[in-house]
Design an enzyme around this catalytic site. Sequence first.
Site, PDB file in Angstrom:
ATOM      1  N   SER A   1       0.857  -1.188   0.000  1.00 43.68           N
ATOM      2  CA  SER A   1       0.000   0.000   0.000  1.00 43.68           C
ATOM      3  C   SER A   1       0.890   1.233   0.000  1.00 43.68           C
ATOM      4  O   SER A   1       2.038   1.186   0.456  1.00 43.68           O
ATOM      5  CB  SER A   1      -0.880   0.010   1.259  1.00 43.68           C
TER       6      SER A   1
ATOM      7  N   TYR B   1      -2.574  -1.458  10.194  1.00 37.55           N
ATOM      8  CA  TYR B   1      -2.619  -1.620   8.742  1.00 37.55           C
ATOM      9  C   TYR B   1      -1.349  -1.062   8.110  1.00 37.55           C
ATOM     10  O   TYR B   1      -0.715  -1.717   7.269  1.00 37.55           O
ATOM     11  CB  TYR B   1      -3.843  -0.923   8.165  1.00 37.55           C
TER      12      TYR B   1
END
Length: 254
Positions: A139, A152
């Site tokens: 990401s 995350y």
Amino acid sequence: MQITGNTIFIAGATSGIGLALALALRAKGNEVIIGGRRTELLDQISAEHPGLHSYRIDTTDPENVATLAQQVIAEHPELNVLIPMAGIMRVEDWTDPESFLASAEQTITTNVLGPIRLIAAFTEHLQSRAEAAIVTVSSGLAFAPLQATPSYNASKAAIHMLSESIRLQLAGTSVQVLELEPPAVATDLLPGQRDSAIAMPLDEFISEVITLIESQPDAKEIQVENVKFLRYGEARGDYDQVVAAINLHDLAGA
């Protein structure tokens, strides 16, 4: 990685980026196999897209991953591409340990241990193929943190460094390691993210990803333009400004 002629297994592909990528790769002439935990959703997707193979898999269960991998390999021996897309994203408040610990543990189990288990289960087979690839999914938040999602962010930073490391170890094999680095994309990863003004439309993201794979088959990282602001903040010397900018609004904000 060549854009066509592959047999591809994508775990975590019942919605969002995973499903959209599966359909786009199938349209490019690949045999595509998807995995997910929700049987009813897998059945629905298979009915709507005949020829798209599906299997139930729970990447939080090591025995299930190992058994499923054996089944997929036995039934699809031409398998040469693995895309371990297991991922969840949770808002956490780390000023209150009782509120975040369970979420953090589940995030790391799903986002880090899930892909590791999948790679472990398929790597030996992939090395037996003349041309193979592992496509990890990190990401933009691996490189600049969103304040609301610490676990995350950390999990995707781990996937980035894992990708860098196993690429070195597999350099002498037939297995190429690519890292897909999405920016915020209009999916349901977080509540409200689908409608966020800062999220890239899903179809635009997938289209750009397919174009990049097709035009850069030897690339190590698959980076759409929208993610480069996050990816290269430290290299440009404006990391603090990048972090400040992405934390001005949450993903649910318009």
